[in-house]
Motif scaffolding. Structure first.
Motif, PDB file in Angstrom:
ATOM      1  N   ASP A 145       0.823  -1.210   0.000  1.00 49.86           N
ATOM      2  CA  ASP A 145       0.000   0.000   0.000  1.00 49.86           C
ATOM      3  C   ASP A 145       0.857   1.260   0.000  1.00 49.86           C
ATOM      4  N   ALA A 146       1.973   1.258   0.721  1.00 47.79           N
ATOM      5  CA  ALA A 146       2.849   2.428   0.763  1.00 47.79           C
ATOM      6  C   ALA A 146       3.462   2.700  -0.607  1.00 47.79           C
ATOM      7  N   VAL A 147       3.905   1.641  -1.288  1.00 49.32           N
ATOM      8  CA  VAL A 147       4.492   1.820  -2.626  1.00 49.32           C
ATOM      9  C   VAL A 147       3.430   2.298  -3.611  1.00 49.32           C
ATOM     10  N   ARG A 148       2.234   1.741  -3.526  1.00 49.73           N
ATOM     11  CA  ARG A 148       1.151   2.178  -4.413  1.00 49.73           C
ATOM     12  C   ARG A 148       0.820   3.652  -4.174  1.00 49.73           C
ATOM     13  N   ALA A 149       0.771   4.056  -2.903  1.00 52.02           N
ATOM     14  CA  ALA A 149       0.465   5.460  -2.593  1.00 52.02           C
ATOM     15  C   ALA A 149       1.548   6.379  -3.138  1.00 52.02           C
ATOM     16  N   MET A 150       2.797   5.950  -3.032  1.00 50.31           N
ATOM     17  CA  MET A 150       3.904   6.745  -3.552  1.00 50.31           C
ATOM     18  C   MET A 150       3.789   6.908  -5.068  1.00 50.31           C
ATOM     19  N   LEU A 151       3.494   5.821  -5.761  1.00 50.09           N
ATOM     20  CA  LEU A 151       3.377   5.871  -7.218  1.00 50.09           C
ATOM     21  C   LEU A 151       2.140   6.655  -7.653  1.00 50.09           C
ATOM     22  N   VAL A 153       0.880   9.324  -6.498  1.00 48.41           N
ATOM     23  CA  VAL A 153       1.091  10.777  -6.521  1.00 48.41           C
ATOM     24  C   VAL A 153       2.238  11.162  -7.447  1.00 48.41           C
ATOM     25  N   GLY A 154       2.690  10.200  -8.227  1.00 42.98           N
ATOM     26  CA  GLY A 154       3.683  10.494  -9.258  1.00 42.98           C
ATOM     27  C   GLY A 154       5.121  10.531  -8.781  1.00 42.98           C
ATOM     28  N   GLU A 155       5.401  10.025  -7.593  1.00 42.37           N
ATOM     29  CA  GLU A 155       6.776  10.042  -7.094  1.00 42.37           C
ATOM     30  C   GLU A 155       7.581   8.922  -7.755  1.00 42.37           C
ATOM     31  N   ARG A 156       8.777   9.262  -8.212  1.00 48.88           N
ATOM     32  CA  ARG A 156       9.707   8.281  -8.768  1.00 48.88           C
ATOM     33  C   ARG A 156      11.083   8.539  -8.172  1.00 48.88           C
ATOM     34  N   PRO A 157      11.263   8.273  -6.882  1.00 46.19           N
ATOM     35  CA  PRO A 157      12.521   8.613  -6.212  1.00 46.19           C
ATOM     36  C   PRO A 157      13.674   7.753  -6.705  1.00 46.19           C
ATOM     37  N   ASP A 158      14.887   8.315  -6.611  1.00 42.84           N
ATOM     38  CA  ASP A 158      16.067   7.519  -6.936  1.00 42.84           C
ATOM     39  C   ASP A 158      16.386   6.593  -5.773  1.00 42.84           C
ATOM     40  N   ASP A 159      17.383   5.750  -5.955  1.00 43.96           N
ATOM     41  CA  ASP A 159      17.686   4.748  -4.941  1.00 43.96           C
ATOM     42  C   ASP A 159      18.004   5.381  -3.590  1.00 43.96           C
ATOM     43  N   ALA A 160      18.657   6.524  -3.593  1.00 45.96           N
ATOM     44  CA  ALA A 160      19.084   7.152  -2.341  1.00 45.96           C
ATOM     45  C   ALA A 160      17.909   7.644  -1.518  1.00 45.96           C
ATOM     46  N   SER A 161      16.828   8.014  -2.170  1.00 48.09           N
ATOM     47  CA  SER A 161      15.689   8.582  -1.450  1.00 48.09           C
ATOM     48  C   SER A 161      14.486   7.641  -1.401  1.00 48.09           C
ATOM     49  N   LEU A 162      14.639   6.425  -1.947  1.00 44.10           N
ATOM     50  CA  LEU A 162      13.503   5.501  -2.011  1.00 44.10           C
ATOM     51  C   LEU A 162      13.033   5.100  -0.611  1.00 44.10           C
ATOM     52  N   GLU A 163      13.963   4.814   0.297  1.00 46.75           N
ATOM     53  CA  GLU A 163      13.583   4.411   1.650  1.00 46.75           C
ATOM     54  C   GLU A 163      12.789   5.506   2.337  1.00 46.75           C
ATOM     55  N   ALA A 165      11.018   7.874   0.918  1.00 41.76           N
ATOM     56  CA  ALA A 165       9.726   8.040   0.261  1.00 41.76           C
ATOM     57  C   ALA A 165       8.738   6.969   0.709  1.00 41.76           C
ATOM     58  N   ILE A 166       9.181   5.727   0.807  1.00 40.34           N
ATOM     59  CA  ILE A 166       8.292   4.664   1.263  1.00 40.34           C
ATOM     60  C   ILE A 166       7.860   4.916   2.699  1.00 40.34           C
ATOM     61  N   THR A 167       8.817   5.293   3.548  1.00 38.30           N
ATOM     62  CA  THR A 167       8.511   5.546   4.959  1.00 38.30           C
ATOM     63  C   THR A 167       7.440   6.617   5.108  1.00 38.30           C
ATOM     64  N   GLU A 168       7.530   7.660   4.318  1.00 33.69           N
ATOM     65  CA  GLU A 168       6.575   8.757   4.424  1.00 33.69           C
ATOM     66  C   GLU A 168       5.156   8.333   4.050  1.00 33.69           C
ATOM     67  N   HIS A 169       5.015   7.258   3.295  1.00 29.91           N
ATOM     68  CA  HIS A 169       3.684   6.809   2.869  1.00 29.91           C
ATOM     69  C   HIS A 169       3.141   5.661   3.720  1.00 29.91           C
ATOM     70  N   LEU A 170       3.840   5.309   4.780  1.00 30.04           N
ATOM     71  CA  LEU A 170       3.322   4.297   5.691  1.00 30.04           C
ATOM     72  C   LEU A 170       2.221   4.886   6.575  1.00 30.04           C
ATOM     73  N   SER A 171       1.368   4.015   7.084  1.00 26.48           N
ATOM     74  CA  SER A 171       0.318   4.456   7.997  1.00 26.48           C
ATOM     75  C   SER A 171       0.919   4.913   9.314  1.00 26.48           C
ATOM     76  N   GLY A 172       0.139   5.652  10.085  1.00 25.31           N
ATOM     77  CA  GLY A 172       0.558   6.016  11.429  1.00 25.31           C
ATOM     78  C   GLY A 172       0.854   7.481  11.608  1.00 25.31           C
ATOM     79  N   GLY A 173       1.391   7.800  12.765  1.00 26.74           N
ATOM     80  CA  GLY A 173       1.690   9.178  13.125  1.00 26.74           C
ATOM     81  C   GLY A 173       2.893   9.730  12.389  1.00 26.74           C
TER      82      GLY A 173
END
Length: 233
Positions: A145-151, A153-163, A165-173
């Motif tokens: 779900d986090a990867v789907r949410a990232m995609l 909104v059109g995000e295509r992060p490079d390898d350095a920022s992928l972690e 980007a995924i973290t920011e789309h996880l559920s929670g506080g």
């Protein structure tokens, strides 16, 4: 109430796997082991008060996994659904302190239970502390779900920022990383509890069953956390 821990370092975000409700009920002589779930739900409010007293304002708690919903008996799951509808949201709102977040698939819950949680999320939105409840939670599905949410909104992060980007789309506080995980009941596993968020967490296993877990046990876990972090320094 005992005094707050004097440890030199406290976790910013604490995770709790509140296990052992059924075993506690059996040991206490209740005819229905599921009654332990009610005592466990009531105990959540106690724990939130203890965390507030110690200045810990981010918590994630395992309530009900997707596997629990699929594999446990219909009678027990129905009872858990009633607690989720009638007790858990009210306990969080009673604190006056904690903002509720949900991680998991509310589509696995009956409509009234899901609606009660959504109402509590809205009612607590302005509060300063953040509580994430894992309900209908599946760790692999959370990542999907986090990867789907990232995609989406059109995000295509490079390898350095992928972690990140995924973290920011996880559920929670707002703070995702968990510093300390406490599991009660003596079990020595984390059962899929927020694996991405707890990757670097210290894990403390407590032999107490969840309804019997008290402030002294919390302070012992916090002291162990502080000892481990000091030794790493």
């Amino acid at each position: 109430m005992t005094t707050a821990s004097t440890s030199t370092e406290l976790p910013t975000h604490i995770g709790i796997i509140m296990d052992g409700n059924r075993r506690w009920a059996k040991a206490a002589g209740f005819a229905q082991a599921s009654v332990g779930h009610r005592y466990g739900a009531d105990h959540l409010e106690d724990m939130l008060g203890w965390l507030t007293a110690r200045g810990i304002r981010h918590a994630s708690v395992y309530v009900l996994s997707a596997d629990n919903i699929r594999k446990r008996s219909g009678e027990e799951v129905d009872y858990l659904f009633r607690l989720i509808k009638e007790v858990v949201p009210q306990k969080v709102q009673n604190t006056g302190e904690w903002q509720l977040h949900i991680a998991g698939d509310l589509g696995l819950l009956p409509d009234q239970s899901a609606a009660a949680l959504r109402k509590a999320v809205a009612a607590t939105a302005a509060r300063r502390s953040h509580l994430t409840l894992a309900i209908g939670y599946d760790p692999k599905q959370e990542m999907v779900d986090a990867v789907r949410a990232m995609l989406a909104v059109g995000e295509r992060p490079d390898d350095a920022s992928l972690e990140t980007a995924i973290t920011e789309h996880l559920s929670g506080g707002p703070i995702k990383d968990i510093d300390l995980v406490i599991r009660t009941s003596g079990e020595r596993r984390i059962s899929g509890f927020f694996p991405w968020q707890s990757q670097r967490a210290e894990i403390v296993f407590c032999d107490k069953l969840w309804p019997a877990f008290d402030e002294r046990d919390l302070d012992d876990a916090l002291a162990e956390f502080a000892r481990r972090r000091a030794s790493q320094g």
